[in-house]
Design a protein around this motif. Structure first.
Motif, PDB file in Angstrom:
ATOM      1  N   PHE A   1       0.839  -1.203   0.000  1.00 55.24           N
ATOM      2  CA  PHE A   1       0.000   0.000   0.000  1.00 55.24           C
ATOM      3  C   PHE A   1       0.877   1.257   0.000  1.00 55.24           C
ATOM      4  N   SER A   2       1.941   1.274   0.811  1.00 58.59           N
ATOM      5  CA  SER A   2       2.831   2.438   0.872  1.00 58.59           C
ATOM      6  C   SER A   2       3.517   2.671  -0.470  1.00 58.59           C
ATOM      7  N   LEU A   3       4.003   1.590  -1.091  1.00 57.81           N
ATOM      8  CA  LEU A   3       4.657   1.739  -2.389  1.00 57.81           C
ATOM      9  C   LEU A   3       3.689   2.259  -3.439  1.00 57.81           C
ATOM     10  N   LEU A   4       2.461   1.745  -3.414  1.00 60.29           N
ATOM     11  CA  LEU A   4       1.466   2.196  -4.389  1.00 60.29           C
ATOM     12  C   LEU A   4       1.151   3.676  -4.197  1.00 60.29           C
ATOM     13  N   ILE A   5       0.928   4.087  -2.948  1.00 58.36           N
ATOM     14  CA  ILE A   5       0.628   5.497  -2.672  1.00 58.36           C
ATOM     15  C   ILE A   5       1.806   6.372  -3.058  1.00 58.36           C
ATOM     16  N   PHE A   6       3.028   5.919  -2.752  1.00 59.05           N
ATOM     17  CA  PHE A   6       4.221   6.703  -3.076  1.00 59.05           C
ATOM     18  C   PHE A   6       4.350   6.897  -4.585  1.00 59.05           C
ATOM     19  N   LEU A   7       4.163   5.821  -5.349  1.00 60.55           N
ATOM     20  CA  LEU A   7       4.262   5.935  -6.805  1.00 60.55           C
ATOM     21  C   LEU A   7       3.161   6.832  -7.363  1.00 60.55           C
ATOM     22  N   LEU A   8       1.954   6.717  -6.792  1.00 61.35           N
ATOM     23  CA  LEU A   8       0.854   7.567  -7.252  1.00 61.35           C
ATOM     24  C   LEU A   8       1.157   9.034  -6.965  1.00 61.35           C
ATOM     25  N   PHE A   9       1.627   9.326  -5.765  1.00 66.51           N
ATOM     26  CA  PHE A   9       1.968  10.708  -5.423  1.00 66.51           C
ATOM     27  C   PHE A   9       3.119  11.212  -6.295  1.00 66.51           C
ATOM     28  N   LEU A  10       4.069  10.362  -6.588  1.00 62.77           N
ATOM     29  CA  LEU A  10       5.196  10.775  -7.413  1.00 62.77           C
ATOM     30  C   LEU A  10       4.720  11.174  -8.813  1.00 62.77           C
ATOM     31  N   LEU A  11       3.793  10.392  -9.341  1.00 62.38           N
ATOM     32  CA  LEU A  11       3.251  10.697 -10.661  1.00 62.38           C
ATOM     33  C   LEU A  11       2.529  12.039 -10.653  1.00 62.38           C
ATOM     34  N   ILE A  12       1.711  12.259  -9.596  1.00 53.74           N
ATOM     35  CA  ILE A  12       0.973  13.522  -9.506  1.00 53.74           C
ATOM     36  C   ILE A  12       1.921  14.688  -9.261  1.00 53.74           C
ATOM     37  N   LEU A  13       2.906  14.477  -8.360  1.00 51.64           N
ATOM     38  CA  LEU A  13       3.832  15.560  -8.025  1.00 51.64           C
ATOM     39  C   LEU A  13       4.690  15.965  -9.221  1.00 51.64           C
ATOM     40  N   SER A  14       5.062  14.992 -10.042  1.00 48.90           N
ATOM     41  CA  SER A  14       5.900  15.325 -11.197  1.00 48.90           C
ATOM     42  C   SER A  14       5.177  16.289 -12.138  1.00 48.90           C
ATOM     43  N   ARG A  15       3.868  16.068 -12.310  1.00 48.62           N
ATOM     44  CA  ARG A  15       3.096  16.958 -13.179  1.00 48.62           C
ATOM     45  C   ARG A  15       2.920  18.328 -12.520  1.00 48.62           C
ATOM     46  N   ILE A  16       2.655  18.324 -11.209  1.00 51.04           N
ATOM     47  CA  ILE A  16       2.464  19.603 -10.509  1.00 51.04           C
ATOM     48  C   ILE A  16       3.753  20.402 -10.486  1.00 51.04           C
ATOM     49  N   VAL A  17       4.883  19.740 -10.183  1.00 49.38           N
ATOM     50  CA  VAL A  17       6.178  20.438 -10.140  1.00 49.38           C
ATOM     51  C   VAL A  17       6.530  20.996 -11.514  1.00 49.38           C
ATOM     52  N   LYS A  18       6.270  20.204 -12.527  1.00 48.12           N
ATOM     53  CA  LYS A  18       6.570  20.681 -13.882  1.00 48.12           C
ATOM     54  C   LYS A  18       5.725  21.895 -14.227  1.00 48.12           C
ATOM     55  N   GLN A  19       4.456  21.863 -13.818  1.00 45.56           N
ATOM     56  CA  GLN A  19       3.572  22.992 -14.107  1.00 45.56           C
ATOM     57  C   GLN A  19       4.015  24.252 -13.348  1.00 45.56           C
ATOM     58  N   PHE A  20       4.463  24.086 -12.111  1.00 50.48           N
ATOM     59  CA  PHE A  20       4.836  25.238 -11.305  1.00 50.48           C
ATOM     60  C   PHE A  20       6.217  25.776 -11.669  1.00 50.48           C
ATOM     61  N   THR A  21       7.118  24.913 -12.094  1.00 49.28           N
ATOM     62  CA  THR A  21       8.480  25.368 -12.379  1.00 49.28           C
ATOM     63  C   THR A  21       8.674  25.807 -13.822  1.00 49.28           C
ATOM     64  N   ALA A  22       7.704  25.555 -14.680  1.00 53.05           N
ATOM     65  CA  ALA A  22       7.837  26.002 -16.075  1.00 53.05           C
ATOM     66  C   ALA A  22       7.989  27.524 -16.160  1.00 53.05           C
ATOM     67  N   PRO A  23       7.163  28.339 -15.434  1.00 50.13           N
ATOM     68  CA  PRO A  23       7.390  29.792 -15.461  1.00 50.13           C
ATOM     69  C   PRO A  23       8.755  30.181 -14.908  1.00 50.13           C
ATOM     70  N   LEU A  24       9.248  29.457 -13.888  1.00 49.56           N
ATOM     71  CA  LEU A  24      10.568  29.765 -13.349  1.00 49.56           C
ATOM     72  C   LEU A  24      11.656  29.502 -14.391  1.00 49.56           C
ATOM     73  N   THR A  25      11.483  28.425 -15.163  1.00 53.18           N
ATOM     74  CA  THR A  25      12.443  28.134 -16.228  1.00 53.18           C
ATOM     75  C   THR A  25      12.443  29.251 -17.265  1.00 53.18           C
ATOM     76  N   THR A  26      11.238  29.707 -17.627  1.00 53.62           N
ATOM     77  CA  THR A  26      11.138  30.823 -18.574  1.00 53.62           C
ATOM     78  C   THR A  26      11.807  32.073 -18.017  1.00 53.62           C
ATOM     79  N   LEU A  27      11.552  32.354 -16.727  1.00 49.88           N
ATOM     80  CA  LEU A  27      12.159  33.534 -16.107  1.00 49.88           C
ATOM     81  C   LEU A  27      13.679  33.401 -16.037  1.00 49.88           C
TER      82      LEU A  27
END
Length: 588
Positions: A289-315
């Motif tokens: 269960f922990s591994l499944l939740i961790f992988l699920l959160f990692l997948l979601i976090l990767s998209r969120i981090v990419k969305q939030f850091t894209a403007p920083l990359t542009t800046l």
């Protein structure tokens, strides 16, 4: 130091990108939170599962005790029927039964006992006579005899051992007095029914399961031990066998269930290791269960981090482009948050810096031109000074002292004006007073007996710094536009006093005064006066006052405000407060 070194080594393994570091930090946080949550949840559910297993085991133990209670109930029924049997009553009333009567009584006991395999034998105690339904094994039972005049209540005895040759038997006895049916209070004998503990042990052994063994106890005495001896190893951990179904001890739990109607208790021990083993599937479940939740959160976090850091990359790209010398770079961020505001601010900053650089280039050109003009203008004052000194020599030869004094005052004024060209913006109050006195000397030769000047300067302020060419234009304005147009002589007062951390300056005259609209215009500052001067070409007040207001704003900033108090026919006063400037300091 070691945690710091370890953290630096871990940081060096990550690529130098904010998105990667942010994802790694959030991933580690999620992993820790998931692990802690799973750990707490495992212990919580393991505790619940342990309690449920203990309840189920206690119920099973209770069911086994109830089976023993059923056997005891059957024994009670057999005993009641036997006590009421007429043949037994007749035998107990016979004072000296013969051989055949004894055989018949023994046969009667055997017939009743044959219905249950737990019953080993029975005997009748009658005064000093003992009748066994089996051949007496030995005399061990003599100690259980009861005095004739004592009626012992029915009940079970402690287990005892009887011998038959090399063999020995562990028996337990249920005894009850035999009362006369006609006279219930009269005891005519005592009935003992012996239980074979070997038969009881075989029955309990059939109920035993791995790690769920049972022990039969009588008080603190072990009647039938567990096969492995695990139940008896930790009996010293409990002070007494209580009626509680579950008794926790340091290494596990004891389950107990009393056999009602007897002094016996069924007991079983459950070690913690065995209970944890029954909940081991929870460990696998929560790890997965922990591994499944961790992988699920990692997948979601990767998209969120990419969305939030894209403007920083542009800046960041825009900053690098700007740092490389491209002053026209612009970035486009549409995140609808603070990053978009930061991007717009960056674009505005780039445009503003480009404008400031252009302005700096123009200012540098103007500064160089002014420096050249000032170098040229320094040639003319030397020529003027030489000429005026020649006039002074000629005036002395002619005996005209007034011309000498007037020319010296003019030279002092010209020298003070040149000090401003040499970047001397501040001077002492004493020096500014000497300039005003020189100016007044010149004007007194022109307008004899027309005006007088009073100097009201607080003692100790002579060496206090003040902006150059601020007081003299105000004095000149008061003389020419206040006192000269007046009929008769007038008086001008220059007042300078300290007020807390400021200098309070007043230039007051008793001349013709100002129109209210002009006084209000002067209080509005240099910009309003300049506009008025351009609108009215014949304005005579504006030139000096505009210069004074501009100098005050340039040297001291907007907090310095020139106030005007004036009344037509009575005079005018200019008032303002200046911050104290120590010698060698500045107004910034």
């Amino acid at each position: 130091m070691r945690p710091l070194i370890l953290r630096r080594r871990l940081a060096s393994l990550l690529p130098p990108r904010l998105s990667v570091k942010l994802a790694a930090a959030l991933g580690a946080l999620v992993l820790v939170m998931t692990s802690v949550t799973s750990f707490v949840s495992y212990h919580y559910f393991a505790h619940i599962l342990t309690q449920e297993n203990l309840k189920k085991d206690a119920q099973v133990l209770r069911q086994n005790a109830q089976q023993l209670e059923s056997s005891v109930q059957e024994l009670m029924i057999i005993t009641r029927n036997l006590l009421a049997d007429p043949q037994l009553q007749q035998f107990c009333h016979t004072e000296d039964p013969d051989y055949f009567q004894r055989e018949e009584a023994a046969e009667l006991l055997t017939r009743y006992l044959s219905v249950q395999d737990l019953l080993h034998s029975a005997l009748i105690l009658r005064e000093d006579q003992v009748l066994w339904n089996l051949y007496p094994l030995d005399q061990t039972f003599d100690a259980l005899k009861t005095p004739p005049d004592e009626i012992r209540p029915a009940g079970f005895t402690e287990a005892f051992q009887v011998h038959s040759g090399v063999d020995s038997l562990w028996l337990a006895a249920y005894h009850t007095p035999i009362s006369d049916l006609a006279h219930p209070q009269q005891k005519i004998g005592e009935l003992w029914i012996l239980l074979d503990l070997r038969q009881l042990e075989s029955r309990i052994a059939a109920w035993n399961l791995p790690q769920q063994e049972m022990t039969l106890m009588q008080g603190q005495t072990v009647l039938i031990p567990s096969p492995s001896g695990i139940n008896e190893q930790r009996l010293d951990a409990i002070n007494a066998i209580s009626s509680a179904a579950v008794q926790p001890v340091r290494s596990g739990y004891y389950l107990t269930s009393p056999v009602e109607g007897t002094p016996y208790t069924l007991l079983s021990y459950r070690p913690h290791a065995a209970l944890r083993g029954r909940a081991s599937f929870l460990i696998v479940f929560f790890i997965l269960f922990s591994l499944l939740i961790f992988l699920l959160f990692l997948l979601i976090l990767s998209r969120i981090v990419k969305q939030f850091t894209a403007p920083l990359t542009t800046l960041t790209d825009g900053l690098n482009q700007f740092a490389s010398g491209d002053l026209t770079t612009q970035i486009d961020i549409h995140s609808h948050d603070e990053l978009e505001v930061l991007g717009d601010t960056f674009n505005t900053m780039v445009v503003r810096i480009h404008q400031l650089l252009d302005q700096a280039v123009e200012d540098e050109k103007i500064r160089k031109k002014l420096k050249f003009d000032m170098m040229i203008s320094k040639i003319h004052p030397h020529f003027i000074y030489n000429t005026l000194n020649s006039v002074i020599v000629m005036a002395r030869r002619g005996g005209n002292q007034e011309v000498v004094d007037m020319v010296r005052a003019l030279i002092l004024i010209l020298q003070d004006g040149m000090a401003v060209h040499e970047d001397l913006l501040m001077d002492t109050i004493a020096r500014e007073r000497s300039v005003i006195e020189a100016y007044v000397t010149i004007q007194n030769y022109r307008y004899k007996q027309k005006f007088s000047v009073v100097y009201d300067i607080e003692p100790g302020l002579e060496e206090q710094l003040i902006a150059k060419n601020i007081l003299q234009p105000l004095v000149e304005n008061a003389i020419f536009h206040g006192i000269i147009p007046k009929d008769g002589p007038g008086q001008l007062t220059l007042s300078i006093h300290r007020r807390q951390d400021q200098l309070h300056v007043e230039v007051r005259d008793d001349g013709v005064g100002l129109r209210p609209e002009l006084a209000a215009l002067i209080e509005q500052g240099a910009e309003a006066l300049s506009a008025h001067r351009q609108a009215e070409k014949n304005s005579v007040h504006s030139i000096a006052l505009v210069n004074v207001c501009e100098r005050l704003e340039f040297l001291y900033g907007h907090p310095v405000h020139l106030k005007v108090q004036s009344e037509l026919g009575k005079g005018t006063a200019f008032l303002f407060d200046l911050p104290l400037v120590p010698k060698g300091g500045s107004t910034s």
